[in-house]
Design an enzyme around this catalytic site. Structure first.
Site, short mmCIF file in Angstrom:
data_model
loop_
_atom_site.label_atom_id
_atom_site.label_comp_id
_atom_site.label_asym_id
_atom_site.label_seq_id
_atom_site.Cartn_x
_atom_site.Cartn_y
_atom_site.Cartn_z
N TYR A 141 0.81 -1.22 0.00
CA TYR A 141 0.00 0.00 0.00
C TYR A 141 0.85 1.27 0.00
CZ TYR A 141 -4.07 -2.93 1.06
OH TYR A 141 -5.05 -3.87 1.00
N LYS A 189 3.95 -15.26 2.46
CA LYS A 189 3.89 -16.04 1.22
C LYS A 189 5.33 -16.34 0.82
CE LYS A 189 1.56 -17.77 -2.28
NZ LYS A 189 0.90 -19.08 -2.14
N ASP A 221 -2.49 -18.14 1.70
CA ASP A 221 -3.59 -18.85 1.04
C ASP A 221 -4.13 -19.96 1.94
OD1 ASP A 221 -1.04 -19.85 0.65
OD2 ASP A 221 -1.40 -20.60 -1.37
N ASP A 245 -5.21 -6.88 5.77
CA ASP A 245 -6.45 -6.23 5.34
C ASP A 245 -7.48 -7.29 4.95
OD1 ASP A 245 -8.21 -4.30 4.58
OD2 ASP A 245 -7.09 -3.59 2.84
N ASP A 249 -10.88 -8.84 7.45
CA ASP A 249 -12.26 -8.74 6.97
C ASP A 249 -12.89 -10.13 6.87
OD1 ASP A 249 -12.34 -6.00 6.82
OD2 ASP A 249 -13.24 -5.99 4.81
#
Ligand code: NAD
Length: 361
Positions: A141, A189, A221, A245, A249
């Site tokens: 970001y 990852k 994942d 993020d 959620d």
């Protein structure tokens, strides 16, 4: 204990829910003989209308000279056509970066009474209690270079972390794990991304400072699947900005309603506390907002900015007791409301206050 708290209630349901959080804090102060001083400043749409900017300089100055900031929510449909840097949400990003917090704490928990509200089966979510620690100021970001080159029909972003950026957020996560079940899951990852390999190596280095905490690593994942299959297996989950993020959620479904979830942003000049939900314009001004996310954010404020652990726990216990007694705001009633008492925002706040008073008596 003396504490200077800046309240930036913002827009929509923001003022309704922060009023209840402040009233609970006042209850805690009077029960324990603490002095909490409250100041209020504008942010978001209300500041655009009255001050011509979503984040007045006065709000930033007051935030920086307080011990903690309690924020409601910003945003409103009437501002949706404005450019991004002029909208209410710019005020939120502005205050977050002015305060400089890099560790975003988002609990995801399941109250037994609300297990039925989750799309996951009750036997999977019951007892789940996860604390996400998301790195907030680095990664994809913020990384440069970033560009959408329209001529070349190409766009790129950069996921970038320094060792120090990873180490400082990892330390906060380990310290939190020490106070909980002493288990930390770091999500990356590393099978594909070099930046994740640095992340994993740094987390392992920091782990050596916390020998009492067990560490495991998960690929993002796989983790997205584990969170839905076996959320009870996780305690503190540490991850970078983008992965955090998405995973936080995803995990809000464990709790069953956005209105229940608090957050804290630590590590900067002043810590920031806010419910996870937005300004909910669809229900604003109707007394329908669930104040629990804001009230639980006040509990996090007492824990992380005042060291008042007993008082923080009393708020969390009070919420559980109120739910056990069958009190619900509208968002928590799915299907039959039989045996439940549906309350307005202020009535729910009053019930939690009463329970806090009894617990601290
Ligand atoms: P939202 O979180 O405001 O609402 C999503 C849904 O959840 C709505 O149906 C709403 O009624 C419900 N809801 C939210 N909070 C609730 C509560 N306390 N009690 C009961 N129900 C609740 O998200 P949205 O609709 O996508 O966004 C609305 C506005 O809020 C937009 O302007 C958006 O940019 C802004 N926003 C602000 C923040 C923030 O201030 N931190 C976060 C997200 C969205």
């Amino acid at each position: 204990m003396k504490l200077k708290i800046l309240v930036t209630a913002g827009d929509g349901v923001g003022p309704e829910v922060t009023n209840e959080a402040v009233a609970v804090l006042k209850e805690v102060a009077s029960a324990g003989g603490h002095t909490f001083e409250f100041d209020a400043k504008r942010i978001g749409g209300v500041a655009i209308v009255q001050d011509g900017t979503p984040l007045p300089a006065e709000t930033v100055a007051a935030a920086l000279s307080s011990d903690a900031v309690l924020l409601g929510a910003v945003g409103g449909n009437e501002f949706n056509s404005m450019p991004a840097d002029k909208r209410p949400e710019a005020g939120l990003l502005g205050i977050r970066s002015a305060l400089g917090g890099f560790a975003n704490l988002r609990p995801a928990f399941a109250f037994k009474e609300l297990a039925i509200n989750s799309p996951l089966r009750p036997e999977i979510v019951e007892g789940a209690d996860i604390l996400f620690v998301r790195e907030l100021l680095g990664g994809l970001y913020f990384g440069k270079p970033r560009e959408w080159n329209k001529e070349k029909k190409e766009a790129w972003n950069t996921m970038r972390y320094t060792r120090e950026e990873v180490a400082r957020v990892a330390r906060i996560a380990f310290q939190l794990a020490q106070k909980r079940k002493k288990k930390l899951t770091s999500v990356d990852k590393a099978n594909v991304l070099e930046v994740s390999q640095l992340w994993r190596a740094t987390v392992n280095e920091v782990a050596a400072e916390f020998p009492d905490v067990t560490v495991e690593h998960q690929y993002v994942d796989a983790m997205s699947m584990h969170l839905m299959n076996r959320p009870r297996d996780f305690d503190v989950v540490l991850t970078e900005n983008l992965f955090g993020d998405i995973l936080t959620d995803e995990s809000s479904v464990i709790t069953g309603s956005m209105g229940m979830l608090p957050s804290a942003t630590l590590g900067g000049k002043v810590n920031l506390y806010e419910p996870v939900h937005g300004s909910a314009p669809d229900i604003a001004g109707k007394g329908l907002a669930n104040p629990v996310g804001a009230i639980m954010s006040a509990a996090l404020l007492l824990r992380h900015s005042a060291g008042l652990e007993k008082e923080a726990v009393s708020i969390e216990t009070a919420v559980r007791k109120v739910l056990e007694q069958g009190f619900r705001t509208t968002d928590l009633v799915r299907g039959k409301a039989q045996g439940l008492t549906v309350l307005s925002t202020t009535e729910m706040g009053a019930k939690v206050r009463e329970a806090v008073k009894l617990l601290l008596a």
